[in-house]
Design a protein around this motif. Structure first.
Motif, PDB file in Angstrom:
ATOM      1  N   TYR A 267       0.815  -1.224   0.000  1.00  0.00           N
ATOM      2  CA  TYR A 267       0.000   0.000   0.000  1.00  0.00           C
ATOM      3  C   TYR A 267       0.846   1.270   0.000  1.00  0.00           C
ATOM      4  CZ  TYR A 267      -3.495  -3.465   1.042  1.00  0.00           C
ATOM      5  OH  TYR A 267      -4.281  -4.574   0.987  1.00  0.00           O
ATOM      6  N   ARG A 268       1.767   1.320  -0.923  1.00  0.00           N
ATOM      7  CA  ARG A 268       2.666   2.475  -1.019  1.00  0.00           C
ATOM      8  C   ARG A 268       1.957   3.721  -1.522  1.00  0.00           C
ATOM      9  NH1 ARG A 268       7.841   2.110  -0.543  1.00  0.00           N
ATOM     10  NH2 ARG A 268       8.210   3.621  -2.189  1.00  0.00           N
ATOM     11  N   TYR A 269       0.764   3.576  -2.060  1.00  0.00           N
ATOM     12  CA  TYR A 269       0.053   4.720  -2.636  1.00  0.00           C
ATOM     13  C   TYR A 269      -0.850   5.420  -1.636  1.00  0.00           C
ATOM     14  CZ  TYR A 269      -2.611   0.453  -3.349  1.00  0.00           C
ATOM     15  OH  TYR A 269      -3.187  -0.777  -3.174  1.00  0.00           O
ATOM     16  N   VAL A 270      -0.870   4.988  -0.386  1.00  0.00           N
ATOM     17  CA  VAL A 270      -1.615   5.709   0.645  1.00  0.00           C
ATOM     18  C   VAL A 270      -0.629   6.382   1.591  1.00  0.00           C
ATOM     19  CG1 VAL A 270      -3.637   4.209   0.551  1.00  0.00           C
ATOM     20  CG2 VAL A 270      -1.796   3.690   2.155  1.00  0.00           C
ATOM     21  N   SER A 271      -1.104   7.347   2.328  1.00  0.00           N
ATOM     22  CA  SER A 271      -0.256   8.084   3.264  1.00  0.00           C
ATOM     23  C   SER A 271      -0.662   7.765   4.698  1.00  0.00           C
ATOM     24  CB  SER A 271      -0.376   9.588   3.011  1.00  0.00           C
ATOM     25  OG  SER A 271       0.063   9.899   1.716  1.00  0.00           O
ATOM     26  N   PRO A 272       0.094   6.870   5.347  1.00  0.00           N
ATOM     27  CA  PRO A 272      -0.235   6.556   6.743  1.00  0.00           C
ATOM     28  C   PRO A 272       0.097   7.730   7.648  1.00  0.00           C
ATOM     29  CG  PRO A 272       1.770   5.428   6.092  1.00  0.00           C
ATOM     30  CD  PRO A 272       1.238   6.115   4.869  1.00  0.00           C
ATOM     31  N   LYS A 273      -0.556   7.765   8.787  1.00  0.00           N
ATOM     32  CA  LYS A 273      -0.296   8.796   9.789  1.00  0.00           C
ATOM     33  C   LYS A 273       0.211   8.111  11.048  1.00  0.00           C
ATOM     34  CE  LYS A 273      -3.466  12.354   8.253  1.00  0.00           C
ATOM     35  NZ  LYS A 273      -2.847  12.578   7.046  1.00  0.00           N
TER      36      LYS A 273
ATOM     37  N   CYS B 152      -7.203   1.010   1.588  1.00  0.00           N
ATOM     38  CA  CYS B 152      -7.366   0.975   0.135  1.00  0.00           C
ATOM     39  C   CYS B 152      -7.764  -0.400  -0.385  1.00  0.00           C
ATOM     40  CB  CYS B 152      -6.095   1.460  -0.538  1.00  0.00           C
ATOM     41  SG  CYS B 152      -4.634   0.662   0.089  1.00  0.00           S
ATOM     42  N   SER B 153      -7.531  -1.456   0.376  1.00  0.00           N
ATOM     43  CA  SER B 153      -7.899  -2.798  -0.080  1.00  0.00           C
ATOM     44  C   SER B 153      -9.395  -3.045   0.059  1.00  0.00           C
ATOM     45  CB  SER B 153      -7.161  -3.856   0.742  1.00  0.00           C
ATOM     46  OG  SER B 153      -7.661  -3.888   2.065  1.00  0.00           O
ATOM     47  N   ARG B 154     -10.031  -2.253   0.920  1.00  0.00           N
ATOM     48  CA  ARG B 154     -11.458  -2.392   1.223  1.00  0.00           C
ATOM     49  C   ARG B 154     -11.757  -3.686   1.981  1.00  0.00           C
ATOM     50  NH1 ARG B 154     -11.891   2.709  -0.368  1.00  0.00           N
ATOM     51  NH2 ARG B 154     -12.455   3.105  -2.500  1.00  0.00           N
ATOM     52  N   ASN B 155     -10.714  -4.380   2.467  1.00  0.00           N
ATOM     53  CA  ASN B 155     -10.912  -5.610   3.245  1.00  0.00           C
ATOM     54  C   ASN B 155     -11.484  -5.330   4.628  1.00  0.00           C
ATOM     55  OD1 ASN B 155      -9.894  -7.265   1.227  1.00  0.00           O
ATOM     56  ND2 ASN B 155      -7.810  -7.120   1.998  1.00  0.00           N
ATOM     57  N   ILE B 156     -11.088  -4.243   5.227  1.00  0.00           N
ATOM     58  CA  ILE B 156     -11.526  -3.902   6.577  1.00  0.00           C
ATOM     59  C   ILE B 156     -12.663  -2.891   6.531  1.00  0.00           C
ATOM     60  CG2 ILE B 156     -10.812  -3.003   8.830  1.00  0.00           C
ATOM     61  CD1 ILE B 156      -9.431  -5.659   7.938  1.00  0.00           C
ATOM     62  N   ASP B 157     -12.508  -1.869   5.707  1.00  0.00           N
ATOM     63  CA  ASP B 157     -13.525  -0.826   5.571  1.00  0.00           C
ATOM     64  C   ASP B 157     -13.906  -0.728   4.099  1.00  0.00           C
ATOM     65  OD1 ASP B 157     -14.928   1.593   5.223  1.00  0.00           O
ATOM     66  OD2 ASP B 157     -13.886   2.533   6.897  1.00  0.00           O
TER      67      ASP B 157
ATOM     68  N   GLU C 189     -15.633   1.232   2.523  1.00  0.00           N
ATOM     69  CA  GLU C 189     -15.653   2.587   1.971  1.00  0.00           C
ATOM     70  C   GLU C 189     -14.277   3.228   1.921  1.00  0.00           C
ATOM     71  OE1 GLU C 189     -18.690   4.946   3.787  1.00  0.00           O
ATOM     72  OE2 GLU C 189     -20.169   3.355   3.586  1.00  0.00           O
ATOM     73  N   GLY C 190     -13.247   2.498   2.355  1.00  0.00           N
ATOM     74  CA  GLY C 190     -11.884   3.016   2.285  1.00  0.00           C
ATOM     75  C   GLY C 190     -11.540   4.012   3.370  1.00  0.00           C
ATOM     76  N   GLY C 191     -12.241   3.966   4.478  1.00  0.00           N
ATOM     77  CA  GLY C 191     -11.959   4.881   5.578  1.00  0.00           C
ATOM     78  C   GLY C 191     -10.627   4.587   6.255  1.00  0.00           C
ATOM     79  N   VAL C 192     -10.259   5.441   7.185  1.00  0.00           N
ATOM     80  CA  VAL C 192      -9.006   5.289   7.914  1.00  0.00           C
ATOM     81  C   VAL C 192      -9.149   4.152   8.936  1.00  0.00           C
ATOM     82  CG1 VAL C 192      -7.402   6.437   9.510  1.00  0.00           C
ATOM     83  CG2 VAL C 192      -8.385   7.707   7.594  1.00  0.00           C
ATOM     84  N   ILE C 193      -8.163   3.262   8.932  1.00  0.00           N
ATOM     85  CA  ILE C 193      -8.170   2.127   9.862  1.00  0.00           C
ATOM     86  C   ILE C 193      -6.862   2.096  10.662  1.00  0.00           C
ATOM     87  CG2 ILE C 193      -9.684   0.723   8.414  1.00  0.00           C
ATOM     88  CD1 ILE C 193      -7.100  -0.898   7.677  1.00  0.00           C
TER      89      ILE C 193
END
Length: 119
Positions: free
Chosen positions: A35-41, A56-61, A63-67
């Motif tokens: 997931y290099r294309y997202v910006s973790p905090k 971004c995988s949509r496996n957990i959320d 809608e692609g929310g922050v997890i």
């Protein structure tokens, strides 16, 4: 000297979280393999750091929310780092491993061969 001042001197300031190690974690995460294309905090929490990222995988959320990705906790007494992964189904943190050095923690997070963190 009064007792409150002596306690503060003996204990010193809390070692974690601190800005230097938070920046080290942020810099290290740029070398991750997933997931290099997202910006973790990296957020400060009592005794350590919380890593969050858009899903971004949509496996957990779906809608692609922050997890939650990982929780790093520094045990002041022993000096070890505890790395926790999130059981998203039950909403609880589980101890994944312990490490002597922060670099070992970030190396494991970056590789994540079992996809425990970057789901």
């Amino acid at each position: 000297m009064n007792a409150a001042v002596l306690r503060r001197i003996d204990q010193g300031p809390a070692a974690h979280p601190n800005e230097l190690d938070r920046k080290r974690i942020e810099r290290a995460l740029k070398s991750r393999q997933r997931y290099r294309y997202v910006s973790p905090k990296v957020a400060d929490v009592a005794g350590g750091y919380l890593i969050e990222s858009p899903c971004c995988s949509r496996n957990i959320d779906a809608e692609g929310g922050v997890i939650d990705v990982a929780l790093l906790h520094h045990e002041a007494a022993s000096g070890v780092w505890q790395l926790f992964c999130k059981d998203h189904r039950n909403g609880v943190w589980e101890l994944h491993s312990t490490h002597q050095r922060l670099a070992s923690v970030t190396d494991l997070l970056n590789a994540d061969p079992e996809r425990v963190f970057w789901q």
